[in-house]
Design an enzyme around this catalytic site. Structure first.
Site, PDB file in Angstrom:
ATOM      1  N   ILE A 125       2.252  -5.232   2.122  1.00 41.84           N
ATOM      2  CA  ILE A 125       1.663  -4.682   3.471  1.00 41.84           C
ATOM      3  C   ILE A 125       2.019  -3.308   3.537  1.00 41.84           C
ATOM      4  CG2 ILE A 125       1.557  -6.702   4.976  1.00 41.84           C
ATOM      5  CD1 ILE A 125       4.373  -6.061   5.502  1.00 41.84           C
ATOM      6  N   GLY A 126       2.846  -2.611   2.713  1.00 42.16           N
ATOM      7  CA  GLY A 126       3.254  -1.276   2.626  1.00 42.16           C
ATOM      8  C   GLY A 126       4.056  -0.887   1.293  1.00 42.16           C
TER       9      GLY A 126
ATOM     10  N   GLY B  27       7.748   0.547   0.292  1.00 43.41           N
ATOM     11  CA  GLY B  27       9.044   0.999   0.812  1.00 43.41           C
ATOM     12  C   GLY B  27       9.803   1.930  -0.208  1.00 43.41           C
TER      13      GLY B  27
ATOM     14  N   PHE C 156      12.103   1.664  -2.241  1.00 47.50           N
ATOM     15  CA  PHE C 156      12.442   1.038  -3.310  1.00 47.50           C
ATOM     16  C   PHE C 156      11.334   0.018  -4.275  1.00 47.50           C
ATOM     17  CE2 PHE C 156      16.370   1.562  -0.706  1.00 47.50           C
ATOM     18  CZ  PHE C 156      17.068   2.457  -1.779  1.00 47.50           C
TER      19      PHE C 156
ATOM     20  N   VAL D 216       6.577  -3.665  -0.230  1.00 44.81           N
ATOM     21  CA  VAL D 216       6.880  -4.451   1.222  1.00 44.81           C
ATOM     22  C   VAL D 216       5.725  -5.495   1.253  1.00 44.81           C
ATOM     23  CG1 VAL D 216       7.474  -4.507   3.321  1.00 44.81           C
ATOM     24  CG2 VAL D 216       8.087  -2.658   2.041  1.00 44.81           C
TER      25      VAL D 216
ATOM     26  N   ASP E 225      18.591   7.506  11.538  1.00 41.79           N
ATOM     27  CA  ASP E 225      17.138   7.815  11.236  1.00 41.79           C
ATOM     28  C   ASP E 225      16.352   7.208  12.167  1.00 41.79           C
ATOM     29  OD1 ASP E 225      14.982   8.799  10.107  1.00 41.79           O
ATOM     30  OD2 ASP E 225      15.122   7.346   8.482  1.00 41.79           O
TER      31      ASP E 225
HETATM   32  O1  ACK Z   1       3.867   0.638   9.439  1.00 41.83           O
HETATM   33  P1  ACK Z   1       3.720  -0.568   8.543  1.00 41.83           P
HETATM   34  O2  ACK Z   1       2.697  -1.496   8.663  1.00 41.83           O
HETATM   35  O3  ACK Z   1       5.279  -1.353   8.916  1.00 41.83           O
HETATM   36  O4  ACK Z   1       4.032  -0.128   7.098  1.00 41.83           O
HETATM   37  C1  ACK Z   1       5.603  -0.138   6.978  1.00 41.83           C
HETATM   38  C2  ACK Z   1       5.577  -0.848   5.566  1.00 41.83           C
HETATM   39  O5  ACK Z   1       5.973  -1.963   5.817  1.00 41.83           O
HETATM   40  C3  ACK Z   1       6.834   0.018   4.688  1.00 41.83           C
HETATM   41  O6  ACK Z   1       8.009  -0.075   5.273  1.00 41.83           O
HETATM   42  C4  ACK Z   1       5.904  -2.450   6.907  1.00 41.83           C
HETATM   43  N1  ACK Z   1       7.138  -3.354   7.244  1.00 41.83           N
HETATM   44  C5  ACK Z   1       8.305  -3.193   7.070  1.00 41.83           C
HETATM   45  N2  ACK Z   1       9.135  -4.077   7.610  1.00 41.83           N
HETATM   46  C6  ACK Z   1       8.284  -4.937   8.263  1.00 41.83           C
HETATM   47  C7  ACK Z   1       8.575  -6.236   8.916  1.00 41.83           C
HETATM   48  N3  ACK Z   1       9.692  -6.702   9.041  1.00 41.83           N
HETATM   49  N4  ACK Z   1       7.387  -6.852   9.264  1.00 41.83           N
HETATM   50  C8  ACK Z   1       6.106  -6.212   9.160  1.00 41.83           C
HETATM   51  N5  ACK Z   1       5.883  -5.160   8.340  1.00 41.83           N
HETATM   52  C9  ACK Z   1       6.889  -4.599   7.930  1.00 41.83           C
HETATM   53  C10 ACK Z   1       5.980  -1.220   7.835  1.00 41.83           C
END
Ligand code: ACK
Length: 938
Positions: A603-604, A606, A608, A611, A722
């Site tokens: 989904i994304g 990060g 490191f 994600v 942050d």
């Molecule tokens: O804006 P987004 O869709 O929401 O893209 C970032 C990406 O991962 C990189 O951080 C998504 N993300 C991070 N943590 C979570 C989470 N707990 N649930 C859903 N999306 C997440 C974040």
């Protein structure tokens, strides 16, 4: 013949057809009237007429009578006698002596007998002596001139059925040409819709006959219609009159039925009117129009009023529980049905899930009379009610019904309603569980303090909280709703801690945190804190001395003093204080078996590594959606430590507005951090995607969640550093949670690192930028920026100004203006967060209170929208352009145009255009002067 005097005029008679030279005998007979004689003569047009004549002018003592037949009175009281006659002037008669008269007398005699043969002269009553106006004196030979006189006399005849008239000649030379006898009536007439019949005038010339009129068809008396019939047949002084009945209107003195589509309700209405909206009349003569189907009229509605409908249900019911009272507020129905008499009534129910019911349906009973409603329970005009004197810890359902004047008429289902279910708190304590216990039987020394350890039963002891207190009671705060907690208590003497008591379990029973989401009918359900307060008695905490000290106290001895002063407050432990990072991670995070993780998709990206989202099934628990952050291969030790530090930090938090750590995978590769899954991703992107789609109250609800999470962090002495919308995650219920407990913060102490390159300048307080003073107060500054991001739906703070300019602008006192549609109070709160002096900024606790207050009083959020550019000058929106021109801004028109900005007045957003204007104002126009533009929606 000796009496005979031939009339002086010569009569010529032509004898035609005589034989010439023949002797013809012509005899002339002359007749002379001694009494009235009936004589035929020619009138002035040579038409033969019958006359009565008398002409005994040479004889004295004339007394010649001429009498009429009986004349019926026919109801008349005064009759008029018009006599036409000719009369010879005595002077014109040759040889007449003093015996000649120029008048005659008129008599009458009243009688019921229509055939009286002889009436004595003395029975007649004289009306008048009549003289001629004209008489002829001159005789023109060959041209007979006859002057006709007309004389009228009136006489009162009231006694008998009829009368006789008589003409007495006393020696005049008269020819009676005509006698006309008549009486006068006021003719049948209609006045003011009343009919007045043909009416015989009164007996006297001055008498008025009062006549009562009768109303014409389809009319009714307004006031008794009356008129007076004057002696000469004129109607006088109309009084009163009639009005057309309902359904009819006047037309030419009559009442005509209203035509289809029209109606007249009251006789006093001026005329027929068109049927009001949503009604019709199908027949002539309607007194009221029938409502179209689905529309109604209340009993008290006048027929002239449009037919209306019952209201739709109230909207956006909001409840705020405060101990044992609840404030209910709602918005008026979307459809008022065309009426303005909407009123509300409240139904209050106490609901329990029926224990006897197999279906688990709710058992609801009315609340009873001890509940107070202010201002009232029924007939409410306002959309706010305070309900007090409720029972603590009780589920109430409030149903707000909206009604109006036609709700009754419209029949079943007339009252539209919304309902909300709330649970009251214990008075005065919110969201607190109070524990108390007795001193151990054998304390074995002076007890210095007690330690309470507690955790969610589900979590076992993987994640627990510790509280320390001198007293034998403690208030446990910030508990999760509907969760079973396990408590242990132990005591400490100079010798150390005893053993923990056996466990005590308590369950919380409602949601202590605001929940914002779409309800049925898009009404918002907003429950404020509704925590539990349970007094629990722990008896006999077992006290056995032990030398063992808890890890927790070992690692955080320096902050224990603080905790003693502040029992119940848990302090965040910096994982970097652990020499062994793995020790920290296992202290605060649960190790998860990789086999229970099912990764579904990326989904994304990060810091490191990837994600992903996926599912986690831990034995004995239901499967949940999770986000999985992984550490990409080829990492250094430091990267590993940094990566895992986030989990060590997150694992210490337990709050509904902080992203929850489910656990970590450290025993196999790749390393993973598993957190709860937030369906709507990060807040900034989410808002940009839904630009303009939320109500102010929803936005404030999000901000409230963030503030609540930040208060929790600051209470734990954790500084985020942050805080930005990109680091807030949003779940499917629009609940916002603080995330990203990354590591840029650790770099700040490392003089080797050019830290400003890692600092999010736009979000960071000036003191943190200039001398690394990161505190909760600098988090408050960032929170102000997040507020601005939220209200502007993810706009970039300071647009595309570069970082150096932002720092300079802030230094010079410039602050972000209110986004479009931003309520003044919210912008003021932002400005407070951006106080240069950090001590002047509000704390998160104050911010939270403030937002709660705004949510409780949504009216304050509806107040004027103000865009402040710089403080002090206010300009109404209509004249913003004027104002800009008046201060000479148009001078920069070319510059702006060159930059692609035309000087238009339809500003849609606080965009760079405005930023440029503000900059121009600052740099070229105003120098140190402050300005403030305020305008409504553009
Ligand atoms: O804006 P987004 O869709 O929401 O893209 C970032 C990406 O991962 C990189 O951080 C998504 N993300 C991070 N943590 C979570 C989470 N707990 N649930 C859903 N999306 C997440 C974040």
């Amino acid at each position: 013949h000796h009496h005979l005097q031939l009339p002086p005029e010569t009569v010529f008679v032509a004898f035609l057809g005589l034989k010439p030279l023949t002797c013809t005998l012509i005899q002339l007979h002359v007749c002379v009237c001694l009494q009235w004689e009936e004589v035929s003569i020619m009138d002035e047009k040579n038409i033969p007429i019958r006359t009565y004549q008398v002409c005994n002018v040479l004889e004295p003592n004339q007394n010649n009578w001429l009498r009429t037949d009986w004349i019926p009175r026919s109801g008349a009281q005064r009759v008029y006698v018009e006599v036409k006659f000719t009369l010879r002037d005595c002077n014109s008669l040759p040889g007449v002596t003093g015996t000649c008269k120029e008048t005659f007398n008129l008599y009458y005699h009243e009688s019921n007998e229509d055939r009286e043969s002889y009436i004595k002269e003395s029975s007649f009553i004289k009306v008048d002596t009549v003289a001629a106006d004209e008489s002829f004196t001159q005789v023109d030979v060959g041209d007979r001139i006859m002057k006709l006189n007309t004389e009228v006399r009136d006489v009162k005849v009231m006694m008998r059925k009829g009368f006789y008239l008589a003409f007495q000649d006393v020696g005049a030379c008269i020819a009676l040409v005509s006698v006309r006898v008549f009486f006068k009536t006021c003719p049948l007439t209609i006045r003011n819709l009343a009919t007045f019949p043909d009416t015989v005038t009164g007996a006297d010339t001055s008498s008025l006959v009062e006549v009562r009129g009768s109303c014409v068809n389809q009319s009714e008396e307004r006031e008794e219609p009356k008129m007076y019939c004057g002696a000469d047949g004129e109607w006088l002084v109309p009084i009163g009159g009639c009005l057309c009945n309902p359904g009819y209107q006047e037309k030419g003195g009559t009442c005509k039925a209203c035509s289809v589509g029209f109606y007249k309700a009251k006789s006093s209405d001026a005329g027929c009117s068109k049927c009001p909206p949503h009604s019709h009349s199908l027949r002539d003569g309607a007194t009221v129009c029938d409502c179209h189907s689905g529309f109604f009229r209340a009993d008290s509605d006048p027929p002239s009023m449009a037919c209306t409908q019952p209201p739709s249900g109230p909207q956006q019911l909001i409840s705020v529980v405060n101990e044992t009272s609840v404030v209910l507020e709602w918005a008026p129905p979307r459809r008022l049905g065309g009426r303005s008499d909407t009123s509300y009534s409240l139904e209050c129910l106490i609901c329990q899930t029926g224990s006897h019911s197999q279906t688990g349906s709710k058992l609801c009973l009315p609340c009873g009379s001890d509940v107070l409603f202010s201002p009232d329970q029924t007939g409410l005009k306002s959309t706010r009610v305070v309900v007090s004197e409720l029972r603590a810890h009780t589920h109430y359902t409030f149903i707000v019904h909206a009604r109006n004047g036609v709700s009754q008429a419209s029949g079943a289902g007339a009252a539209q309603s919304v309902s909300v279910t709330v649970t009251t708190n214990q008075a005065a304590t919110q969201n607190v569980l109070s524990l108390s216990w007795q001193q151990p039987d054998r304390p074995n020394g002076v007890i210095l303090e007690y330690e309470v350890k507690f955790y969610e039963k589900d979590q076992k002891e993987r994640s627990y909280r510790i509280m320390r207190t001198f007293s034998r009671s403690v208030d446990v705060t910030a508990l999760n709703p509907l969760t079973v907690y396990v408590f242990h208590v132990r005591a400490r003497t100079a010798a150390g801690y005893g053993e923990f008591s056996s466990p005590f379990e308590f369950a919380t029973n409602s949601d202590p945190f605001p929940l914002i989401g779409e309800g049925v009918n898009s009404a918002f359900l907003l429950l404020s804190v509704s925590g539990v307060g349970i007094l629990l008695l722990i008896s006999a905490a077992v006290f056995i001395i032990s030398r063992r000290r808890s890890k927790y106290s070992k690692t955080k001895q320096d902050s224990e003093e603080e905790k003693h002063l502040n029992p119940g407050v848990k302090i965040y432990v910096d994982p970097f204080t652990y020499e062994d990072p793995d020790q920290a991670i296992h202290e605060f995070a649960k190790e998860i078996d990789v086999s229970s993780i099912h990764i579904e998709r990326v989904i994304g990206m990060g810091e490191f590594g990837d994600v992903c989202s996926g599912r986690l099934r831990v034995q004995g628990k239901r499967e949940i959606y999770v986000a999985i952050k992984s550490l990409k291969a080829g990492y250094s030790d430091k990267q590993r430590r940094d990566f895992l530090s986030e989990a060590s930090i997150m694992g210490q938090f337990d709050h509904p507005n902080i992203i929850r750590l489910e656990g970590v995978v450290t025993r196999c590769k790749p390393l993973m951090i598993i957190t709860e899954y937030m369906e709507n991703g990060s807040l900034d992107a989410f808002l940009r995607k839904h630009d303009g789609q939320f109500t102010v109250i929803q936005l404030v609800g999000m901000l409230r969640g963030i503030a609540s999470g930040m208060k929790y962090l600051s209470d734990m002495s954790y500084v985020h550093r942050d805080l930005a919308a990109r680091n807030i995650l949003v779940n499917s219920n629009l609940v916002c949670k603080v995330s990203d407990f990354g590591l840029s913060r650790v770099l700040e102490d490392d003089p080797e690192v050019a830290y400003t390159t890692r600092i999010p300048i736009r979000w960071t307080a000036p003191e943190a930028i200039t001398y690394r003073k990161f505190t909760s107060a600098s988090d408050v500054w960032s929170y102000g920026i997040v507020m601005w991001e939220v209200v502007s739906y993810g706009e970039r703070p300071y647009w595309d100004m570069n970082n150096q300019d932002v720092i300079k602008a802030i230094e010079e006192g410039y602050r972000l203006p209110a986004p479009m549609d931003c309520p003044v109070v919210l912008h003021q709160l932002m400005l407070d967060c951006w106080e240069r002096e950090r001590a002047e900024r509000p704390t998160f606790s104050q911010i939270l209170n403030m937002l709660d207050k705004l949510i409780r009083n949504p009216g304050t959020l509806r107040s004027e929208v103000c865009v402040s550019v710089l403080p002090e000058v206010c300009v109404p929106v209509s004249s913003v352009c004027e104002w800009l021109r008046s201060i000479g801004l148009e001078r920069y028109g070319d510059t702006l145009a060159a930059a692609g900005y035309t000087m238009h007045c339809h500003v849609k957003k606080m965009d760079l255009y405005w930023h440029l204007i503000i900059t121009f104002l600052r740099l070229s126009m105003l120098k140190q002067t402050s300005l403030h533009v305020s305008f409504e929606h553009v």
